[in-house]
Design a protein around this motif. Structure first.
Motif, short mmCIF file in Angstrom:
data_model
loop_
_atom_site.label_atom_id
_atom_site.label_comp_id
_atom_site.label_asym_id
_atom_site.label_seq_id
_atom_site.Cartn_x
_atom_site.Cartn_y
_atom_site.Cartn_z
N GLN A 49 0.82 -1.21 0.00
CA GLN A 49 0.00 0.00 0.00
C GLN A 49 0.86 1.26 0.00
O GLN A 49 0.60 2.20 -0.75
N SER A 50 1.87 1.27 0.82
CA SER A 50 2.75 2.44 0.90
C SER A 50 3.49 2.67 -0.41
O SER A 50 3.58 3.81 -0.89
N SER A 51 4.01 1.62 -1.00
CA SER A 51 4.75 1.79 -2.25
C SER A 51 3.83 2.19 -3.39
O SER A 51 4.21 3.00 -4.24
N SER A 52 2.61 1.69 -3.42
CA SER A 52 1.69 2.10 -4.48
C SER A 52 1.26 3.55 -4.31
O SER A 52 1.11 4.28 -5.29
N ARG A 53 1.07 4.00 -3.05
CA ARG A 53 0.76 5.42 -2.82
C ARG A 53 1.92 6.29 -3.27
O ARG A 53 1.72 7.34 -3.90
N LEU A 54 3.13 5.86 -2.97
CA LEU A 54 4.31 6.61 -3.37
C LEU A 54 4.42 6.69 -4.89
O LEU A 54 4.72 7.75 -5.46
N LEU A 55 4.15 5.58 -5.58
CA LEU A 55 4.19 5.58 -7.04
C LEU A 55 3.11 6.48 -7.64
O LEU A 55 3.37 7.23 -8.59
N ARG A 56 1.90 6.41 -7.09
CA ARG A 56 0.83 7.28 -7.59
C ARG A 56 1.17 8.75 -7.37
O ARG A 56 0.94 9.57 -8.26
N THR A 57 1.73 9.07 -6.22
CA THR A 57 2.10 10.45 -5.95
C THR A 57 3.21 10.91 -6.89
O THR A 57 3.17 12.03 -7.42
N SER A 58 4.19 10.06 -7.15
CA SER A 58 5.28 10.43 -8.05
C SER A 58 4.81 10.60 -9.49
O SER A 58 5.42 11.34 -10.26
N LEU A 59 3.75 9.90 -9.85
CA LEU A 59 3.19 10.03 -11.20
C LEU A 59 2.21 11.19 -11.30
O LEU A 59 1.68 11.46 -12.37
N GLY A 60 1.95 11.86 -10.16
CA GLY A 60 1.07 13.02 -10.15
C GLY A 60 -0.40 12.67 -10.13
O GLY A 60 -1.24 13.47 -10.48
N ARG A 61 -0.71 11.45 -9.70
CA ARG A 61 -2.12 11.03 -9.67
C ARG A 61 -2.72 11.11 -8.28
O ARG A 61 -3.87 10.77 -8.09
N GLY A 62 -1.95 11.54 -7.30
CA GLY A 62 -2.47 11.66 -5.95
C GLY A 62 -2.79 10.31 -5.33
O GLY A 62 -2.50 9.28 -5.86
N SER A 63 -3.45 10.34 -4.19
CA SER A 63 -3.78 9.10 -3.50
C SER A 63 -5.20 8.80 -3.54
O SER A 63 -6.06 8.59 -4.02
#
Length: 127
Positions: A113-127
């Motif tokens: 969950q933490s890594s997917s949130r981090l990836l979404r945030t880095s891609l600019g898609r938020g959480s």
């Protein structure tokens, strides 16, 4: 693509280890009254992940050290006091081990969950 990230691969391995350990614990509990049955367990995940100081395989073509291959899924009989019928399963110990396996599985899910949130945030898609 994302399954190649080391953190995701580690979380997958941790979840797999927790699942296999839960199966071993369930087998021990199921055989708690079987005469002569010896309780079994897996090595800790840290031992499996490190390969007991051996080389880690990071690609499919890499050779595995014998220690890492052995630590992956080998069930080892536990040494301990046996009942008069030769059974060495302690239900109390199995309960403690099952809680430990559940915590390990929960930690793997939290890492996902933490890594997917981090990836979404880095891609600019938020959480």
């Amino acid at each position: 693509m994302f399954e190649k990230l080391e953190i995701v691969r580690t979380a997958q391995a941790m979840a797999r280890h927790a699942g296999i350990r839960t199966e071993v614990i369930a087998r021990n509990v199921a055989n708690a009254d079987t005469p002569g049955y010896r309780a079994r367990d897996l090595p800790d995940f840290a031992t499996y992940a490190e390969g007991e100081g051996g080389l880690r395989t990071t690609r499919a073509g890499h050779l595995r050290s014998p220690e890492a291959a052995a630590a992956e899924s080998v069930e080892t009989p536990l040494q301990g006091a046996a009942s008069p019928n030769g059974n060495s399963v302690s239900l109390e110990e199995e309960m403690v081990k099952s809680v430990s396996a559940k915590q390990q599985h929960d930690m793997a899910l939290a890492i996902y969950q933490s890594s997917s949130r981090l990836l979404r945030t880095s891609l600019g898609r938020g959480s």
